[in-house]
Design a protein around this motif. Sequence first.
Motif, mmCIF file in Angstrom:
data_model
loop_
_atom_site.group_PDB
_atom_site.id
_atom_site.type_symbol
_atom_site.label_atom_id
_atom_site.label_comp_id
_atom_site.label_asym_id
_atom_site.label_seq_id
_atom_site.Cartn_x
_atom_site.Cartn_y
_atom_site.Cartn_z
ATOM 1 N N ASP A 101 0.840 -1.190 0.000
ATOM 2 C CA ASP A 101 0.000 0.000 0.000
ATOM 3 C C ASP A 101 0.879 1.245 0.000
ATOM 4 O O ASP A 101 1.955 1.251 0.601
ATOM 5 C CB ASP A 101 -0.912 0.016 1.232
ATOM 6 N N GLN A 102 0.376 2.286 -0.660
ATOM 7 C CA GLN A 102 1.114 3.549 -0.749
ATOM 8 C C GLN A 102 0.213 4.692 -0.302
ATOM 9 O O GLN A 102 -1.000 4.648 -0.514
ATOM 10 C CB GLN A 102 1.583 3.796 -2.185
ATOM 11 N N PRO A 103 0.803 5.747 0.305
ATOM 12 C CA PRO A 103 -0.032 6.883 0.704
ATOM 13 C C PRO A 103 -0.620 7.584 -0.519
ATOM 14 O O PRO A 103 0.005 7.633 -1.575
ATOM 15 C CB PRO A 103 0.928 7.797 1.469
ATOM 16 N N ARG A 104 -1.808 8.092 -0.327
ATOM 17 C CA ARG A 104 -2.519 8.746 -1.432
ATOM 18 C C ARG A 104 -1.706 9.878 -2.054
ATOM 19 O O ARG A 104 -1.724 10.078 -3.261
ATOM 20 C CB ARG A 104 -3.867 9.258 -0.918
ATOM 21 N N TRP A 105 -0.953 10.627 -1.228
ATOM 22 C CA TRP A 105 -0.171 11.736 -1.768
ATOM 23 C C TRP A 105 0.898 11.230 -2.734
ATOM 24 O O TRP A 105 1.210 11.889 -3.726
ATOM 25 C CB TRP A 105 0.448 12.591 -0.659
ATOM 26 N N ALA A 106 1.472 10.037 -2.463
ATOM 27 C CA ALA A 106 2.491 9.487 -3.359
ATOM 28 C C ALA A 106 1.854 9.024 -4.669
ATOM 29 O O ALA A 106 2.395 9.246 -5.755
ATOM 30 C CB ALA A 106 3.224 8.335 -2.681
ATOM 31 N N VAL A 107 0.688 8.385 -4.568
ATOM 32 C CA VAL A 107 -0.025 7.951 -5.777
ATOM 33 C C VAL A 107 -0.429 9.178 -6.597
ATOM 34 O O VAL A 107 -0.381 9.153 -7.828
ATOM 35 C CB VAL A 107 -1.252 7.089 -5.406
#
Length: 197
Positions: A101-107
């Motif tokens: 999982d990745q933080p939304r800001w990185a996506v």
Amino acid sequence: MGQSNVNLAALIGSRICHDLISPIGAINNGLELLGMSDDRESPEIDLITESVENASARIRFFRIAFGAPSNTLMGRSEVITILRDVTSGGRMTVAYGPMDDQPRWAVRLVFLAVLCLETSMPYGGRIEASCASGKWTITGHAPKTNADPALWAVLSGAEPDGLAPAHVQFALLPAVADDAKRPVTCDALENTLTIRF
């Protein structure tokens, strides 16, 4: 672009996407009901269905790319589904590498980079997104690229001059990355374009 302007733009993007997704979903539901009540196949209904699906995919993509950032985690399957749907039927494919999982800001940064590469690959190609030790690399491979030097200079920190609406991602990506303390670097070679942050 000041930080308050970036935040305001993100809130505007979130609001527009939020307000549009409901009516598009309603249209899609209506089309499904029509399909259940009428056994006849119709090219008109197929065209409308395809258009609604495309619009829905773009809005979900734009909601992340231009919406408000957060530390909320996004799962790999959600990211892949959005990327698959937004490129379906087109000349571009996107391979998303991270398994966790990745933080939304990185996506959000990844999606903005995808938009930059898409603009510079008008004949299609393949985009690969990878993350190693917290550092992202987004690479575009295409038989023919068209990386406008002025736009790519904006990615590297140059002030945008007369930016067209279709190119807003070139100014937004470095501004948002700067807020996340992630400087953007890029390379534009003949058949390979790379953005790192």
